[in-house]
Design a protein around this motif. Structure first.
Motif, mmCIF file in Angstrom:
data_model
loop_
_atom_site.group_PDB
_atom_site.id
_atom_site.type_symbol
_atom_site.label_atom_id
_atom_site.label_comp_id
_atom_site.label_asym_id
_atom_site.label_seq_id
_atom_site.Cartn_x
_atom_site.Cartn_y
_atom_site.Cartn_z
ATOM 1 N N TYR A 47 0.592 -0.833 -0.018
ATOM 2 C CA TYR A 47 -0.078 -0.295 0.239
ATOM 3 C C TYR A 47 1.036 1.163 0.262
ATOM 4 C CZ TYR A 47 -3.530 -3.289 1.824
ATOM 5 O OH TYR A 47 -4.465 -4.738 2.370
ATOM 6 N N TYR A 48 0.087 2.515 -0.933
ATOM 7 C CA TYR A 48 0.311 3.530 -0.036
ATOM 8 C C TYR A 48 -0.257 4.290 0.130
ATOM 9 C CZ TYR A 48 4.559 2.387 -3.487
ATOM 10 O OH TYR A 48 5.937 1.750 -3.719
ATOM 11 N N GLY A 49 -0.538 4.607 1.658
ATOM 12 C CA GLY A 49 -1.669 4.892 2.436
ATOM 13 C C GLY A 49 -2.596 4.906 1.870
ATOM 14 N N THR A 71 11.250 -5.021 -17.144
ATOM 15 C CA THR A 71 12.383 -4.359 -18.162
ATOM 16 C C THR A 71 10.325 -4.659 -18.878
ATOM 17 O OG1 THR A 71 12.887 -4.747 -19.877
ATOM 18 C CG2 THR A 71 12.879 -7.051 -19.075
ATOM 19 N N HIS A 72 10.961 -3.121 -20.375
ATOM 20 C CA HIS A 72 9.874 -2.985 -20.661
ATOM 21 C C HIS A 72 9.753 -3.860 -21.929
ATOM 22 C CE1 HIS A 72 6.924 -1.035 -18.497
ATOM 23 N NE2 HIS A 72 7.661 0.487 -17.701
ATOM 24 N N ASN A 73 10.558 -4.501 -22.693
ATOM 25 C CA ASN A 73 11.332 -4.943 -23.745
ATOM 26 C C ASN A 73 10.784 -6.508 -23.840
ATOM 27 O OD1 ASN A 73 13.035 -5.726 -25.434
ATOM 28 N ND2 ASN A 73 14.432 -3.725 -25.722
ATOM 29 N N PRO A 123 2.630 -3.891 -17.912
ATOM 30 C CA PRO A 123 2.389 -2.231 -18.413
ATOM 31 C C PRO A 123 2.658 -1.467 -17.164
ATOM 32 C CG PRO A 123 0.304 -3.569 -17.821
ATOM 33 C CD PRO A 123 1.254 -4.265 -17.434
ATOM 34 N N SER A 124 2.583 -0.324 -17.519
ATOM 35 C CA SER A 124 3.106 1.118 -16.757
ATOM 36 C C SER A 124 2.463 0.821 -16.056
ATOM 37 C CB SER A 124 3.937 2.647 -17.621
ATOM 38 O OG SER A 124 3.686 2.903 -16.584
ATOM 39 N N GLY A 125 2.947 1.041 -14.202
ATOM 40 C CA GLY A 125 2.168 1.264 -13.129
ATOM 41 C C GLY A 125 1.479 0.812 -12.481
ATOM 42 N N CYS A 126 1.575 -1.042 -12.510
ATOM 43 C CA CYS A 126 1.754 -2.337 -12.496
ATOM 44 C C CYS A 126 2.390 -2.635 -10.746
ATOM 45 C CB CYS A 126 1.138 -3.358 -14.124
ATOM 46 S SG CYS A 126 2.952 -3.919 -13.996
ATOM 47 N N GLY A 127 3.457 -1.801 -11.205
ATOM 48 C CA GLY A 127 3.878 -2.286 -9.839
ATOM 49 C C GLY A 127 4.765 -2.999 -9.170
ATOM 50 N N LYS A 128 5.394 -3.310 -10.644
ATOM 51 C CA LYS A 128 6.947 -3.581 -11.116
ATOM 52 C C LYS A 128 8.174 -3.190 -10.120
ATOM 53 C CE LYS A 128 7.295 -2.969 -15.373
ATOM 54 N NZ LYS A 128 5.814 -1.744 -15.356
ATOM 55 N N SER A 129 8.312 -2.012 -10.420
ATOM 56 C CA SER A 129 9.442 -1.288 -8.893
ATOM 57 C C SER A 129 8.734 -1.611 -7.472
ATOM 58 C CB SER A 129 9.322 0.364 -9.568
ATOM 59 O OG SER A 129 9.226 0.428 -10.933
ATOM 60 N N THR A 130 7.060 -1.073 -7.818
ATOM 61 C CA THR A 130 7.290 -1.139 -6.220
ATOM 62 C C THR A 130 8.054 -2.818 -5.276
ATOM 63 O OG1 THR A 130 4.997 0.232 -6.750
ATOM 64 C CG2 THR A 130 4.631 -1.020 -4.250
ATOM 65 N N LEU A 131 7.314 -3.660 -6.380
ATOM 66 C CA LEU A 131 7.564 -5.072 -5.374
ATOM 67 C C LEU A 131 9.185 -5.058 -4.945
ATOM 68 C CD1 LEU A 131 6.550 -7.719 -5.458
ATOM 69 C CD2 LEU A 131 7.260 -8.174 -7.758
HETATM 70 N N1 LIG Z 1 5.304 6.567 -3.693
HETATM 71 C C1 LIG Z 1 4.020 6.541 -4.448
HETATM 72 N N2 LIG Z 1 3.786 7.464 -3.536
HETATM 73 C C2 LIG Z 1 2.227 6.962 -4.031
HETATM 74 N N3 LIG Z 1 2.082 6.024 -4.808
HETATM 75 C C3 LIG Z 1 2.900 5.123 -5.748
HETATM 76 C C4 LIG Z 1 4.658 6.045 -5.049
HETATM 77 N N4 LIG Z 1 5.382 5.024 -5.983
HETATM 78 C C5 LIG Z 1 4.632 4.283 -6.804
HETATM 79 N N5 LIG Z 1 2.992 4.933 -6.881
HETATM 80 C C6 LIG Z 1 2.144 4.010 -7.243
HETATM 81 O O1 LIG Z 1 1.927 3.201 -7.327
HETATM 82 C C7 LIG Z 1 1.854 2.213 -8.285
HETATM 83 C C8 LIG Z 1 2.598 1.241 -8.950
HETATM 84 O O2 LIG Z 1 4.276 2.358 -9.335
HETATM 85 P P1 LIG Z 1 5.041 1.575 -9.831
HETATM 86 O O3 LIG Z 1 6.635 2.308 -9.605
HETATM 87 O O4 LIG Z 1 5.332 0.155 -9.427
HETATM 88 O O5 LIG Z 1 4.805 1.127 -10.818
HETATM 89 P P2 LIG Z 1 6.060 0.315 -12.562
HETATM 90 O O6 LIG Z 1 5.180 -0.788 -12.839
HETATM 91 O O7 LIG Z 1 7.476 0.111 -12.334
HETATM 92 O O8 LIG Z 1 5.718 1.269 -13.594
HETATM 93 P P3 LIG Z 1 6.742 2.127 -15.099
HETATM 94 O O9 LIG Z 1 6.707 0.248 -15.589
HETATM 95 O O10 LIG Z 1 6.186 3.208 -15.654
HETATM 96 O O11 LIG Z 1 7.801 1.980 -14.102
HETATM 97 C C9 LIG Z 1 1.554 3.498 -9.672
HETATM 98 O O12 LIG Z 1 0.146 3.353 -9.756
HETATM 99 C C10 LIG Z 1 2.339 4.105 -8.763
HETATM 100 O O13 LIG Z 1 1.134 5.795 -9.033
#
Ligand SMILES: Nc1ncnc2c1ncn2[C@@H]1O[C@H](COP(=O)(O)OP(=O)(O)OP(=O)(O)O)[C@@H](O)[C@H]1O
Ligand SMILES: [Mg+2]
Lengths: 272, 318
Positions: A28-30, A215-217, A53-61
């Protein structure tokens, strides 16, 4: 131990040891649920690609894996993230976690120091007593940067080109010999030639390290990854999109005969 | 090869309009004028002070800098005690204010406290800069000087063998003046150091922590070096303020033109000397005061050039 990925079973994973595993992980973010119910087991000394896809949470994970999300105030999770069975969020020092699990970021972020000091930083910070000159040379050679910078080790890391900076960051990350190297789209700012260099470097590193790469590639994932996890994002009741793991399997299977329709569409570029 | 000139595709791209070019050019000139204006004011003041100081410069030459009498009756003037006082009081103030200020800035830029508390604290530090210097002077006379009494006595009695504490504490003197200067320059150092730390890219901290650095390693090996030029800039601004500060120092330093190593003894600074004597000074005395002012000008210049050199040498960006 039984590790099952969402919607799929990954029998192939059972014959290698698991390094990092998640169990019913919600991030969670908040109030915002960024990742929902992720169950995956990442095998040792393999390249695991995370796509989606972008925004699906890969970086988050992957930032959960080295506890870099701790820097974000609103971040919290439930479920478990384990490293060789040990819960990373229970009674462990985040600093120690990051010494075992290194990271290369999406944007190259060398320190505003000399090339030499960039590489030596990790050893100095962690109190490693090794021959720094040798460490610098070895790390730079492994990241395929040595030939380009060997005559200017004292110049600022920021004066390098974007691709060189990224290889510097990779050299920096592997200089401390972590077990796992997390890479968040390490090639997104690189030209095709540097990308190929990095890819072969990653393949080489996988003999000693566990590599988790976002990766996106698609070709890149297909070329280098032993395993691939496909994530997708889906609107929840309140209209926010939270990410989830669709399918995690050997790369060949993800690309040739995915179990999920969504995966097939995504890897074939028919993502709506 | 016949593309119609009327269609949107083949239409020639227009030049910029006269008006837009003209307003561009006039804006460039306006900013240029203002930039040179600032420099011109500086040069003008410098030249004016130098002209007014001319009689004293001719008469005393460079000896002015190394002699210590200040006697209007005999027309004997030397600026050594005030130069010394200016440098020492500023140096003591910096010595105390830099660690406190940079430490406070670190504390306020890290997440040790919840953000609202940090905001309030930062605001309060910056409020210190809004207190008029005469108020600092009064506070020094009525609070600080009495408060320092026992400390000064103790220092003299126990550490009197060190020349720095070689005289008895008399009240007004170098020590209270330097301490008040410390408080006065603290907000400058803190505010600028904090701003430079806060404006560092977050990627830098993430890179350091991602390497397995502890918070303190990240701070001392990465963040402070990266913010170094900003922090030094703040320190230099503070030093300029300390060297030029007049009112509070005049009220506290004791205005004695005798050179004394002891920080418990009364002393004087260039700015304080000028403030005290200008009103009833005779011709040559005015010239001597102007000369002292010119020296202060020069000191500030030297300090700034030195600082710039330090920043150039250590500056890691570029
Ligand atoms: N610091 C943060 N605070 C609040 N929400 C966040 C934060 N970082 C990411 N998010 C949200 O969490 C979700 C996942 O973000 P994340 O950066 O993990 O995506 P991603 O899969 O890495 O995307 P991309 O391929 O564009 O890098 C997105 O909806 C983003 O808006
Ligand atoms: Mg990302």
């Amino acid at each position: 131990m039984e590790h099952t990925a969402q919607h799929t079973d990954v029998p192939a994973l059972r014959d290698t040891e698991t390094v990092i595993a998640t169990e019913q992980l919600n991030v969670y973010y908040g109030d915002f649920l960024a990742l929902r119910n992720v169950n995956m087991a990442i095998p040792e000394r393999k390249v695991t690609a995370l796509i989606g896809p972008s925004g699906c949470g890969k970086s988050t994970l992957i930032r959960c894996f080295n506890r870099l999300n701790d820097l974000i105030d609103s971040f919290h999770l439930d479920g478990r993230v384990t490293y060789y069975g040990q819960d990373l969020y229970q009674d462990v020092d985040a600093v120690q976690v990051r010494r075992r699990i290194g990271m290369v970021f999406q944007q190259p972020n060398p320190f505003p120091k000399s090339i030499y000091d960039n590489i030596a930083f990790g050893a100095r910070a962690t109190g490693l007593t090794t021959d720094l000159d040798e460490l610098v040379e070895r790390s730079l050679k492994r990241s395929a940067l040595w030939e380009e910078v060997k005559d200017k080790l004292k110049t600022n890391g920021l004066s390098l080109s974007g691709g060189q900076q990224q290889r510097l960051c990779i050299a920096r990350a592997i200089s401390t010999e972590p077990d796992v190297v997390l890479m968040d789209e390490p090639c997104s700012s690189l030209d095709p030639l540097s990308t190929l260099k990095i890819e072969s470097l990653i393949r080489e590193l996988a003999e000693e390290y566990t590599i988790i790469i976002v990766t996106h590639n698609m070709q890149q994932a297909a070329r280098m990854a032993d395993y691939t996890a496909f994530f997708n994002a889906e609107a929840t009741e309140d209209g926010k999109r939270s990410g989830y793991l669709v399918e995690f399997a050997p790369t060949r299977k993800i690309f040739d005969q995915p179990a999920q329709e969504a995966t097939r569409n995504y890897v074939n570029g028919q993502f709506g | 090869m016949t593309s119609s000139t009327s269609g949107p595709k083949g239409k020639p791209i227009e030049a910029r309009s006269q008006r837009s070019q003209w307003s561009d050019r006039s804006f460039t000139w306006l900013t240029r004028l203002m930039a040179f204006g600032v420099a011109a004011v500086l040069v003008f003041i410098g030249v004016q002070v130098a002209i007014d100081a001319m009689p004293a410069i001719r008469r005393y030459g460079l000896e002015f800098l190394v002699t210590s009498s200040w006697n209007p009756v005999d027309d004997a003037y030397g600026a050594l005690p005030v130069i010394y006082g200016t440098l020492v009081s500023s140096f003591i103030a910096l010595l105390l204010a830099v660690p406190i200020g940079v430490g406070t800035a670190l504390f306020l830029s890290e997440d040790f406290l919840p953000r609202p508390v940090r905001t309030v604290l930062s605001f309060m530090v910056e409020m210190l800069a809004a207190i008029p210097s005469v108020v600092y002077g009064i506070w020094g006379i009525f609070v600080l000087i009495p408060f320092l009494g026992p400390i000064g006595d103790w220092l003299h009695q126990n550490l009197g063998w060190i020349p720095l504490f070689g005289t008895a504490y008399l009240g007004p003197g170098m020590l209270p003046a330097a301490l008040v200067l410390t408080v006065m320059i603290l907000p400058i150092i803190t505010a600028i150091a904090r701003d430079s730390l806060i404006s560092l890219p977050p990627a830098l901290r993430q890179a350091a922590l991602g390497m397995g650095a502890t918070r303190w390693t990240a701070i001392f090996r990465v963040l402070i070096p990266a913010a170094f030029s900003g922090i030094v800039g703040g320190i230099m601004l503070a030093l300029g303020r300390a060297m030029g500060e007049t009112m509070a120092v005049t009220m506290l330093i004791g205005n004695s033109n005798d050179l004394n190593i002891s920080i418990l003894a009364p002393a004087n600074t260039v700015a304080s000397l000028l403030a005290n004597q200008f009103a009833e000074a005779g011709d040559l005395q005015i010239a001597a005061l102007m000369y002292a002012g010119l020296v202060l000008f020069g000191l500030t210049l030297v300090v700034n050039i030195l600082a710039e050199m330090i920043v150039q040498r250590v500056n890691v960006y570029k």
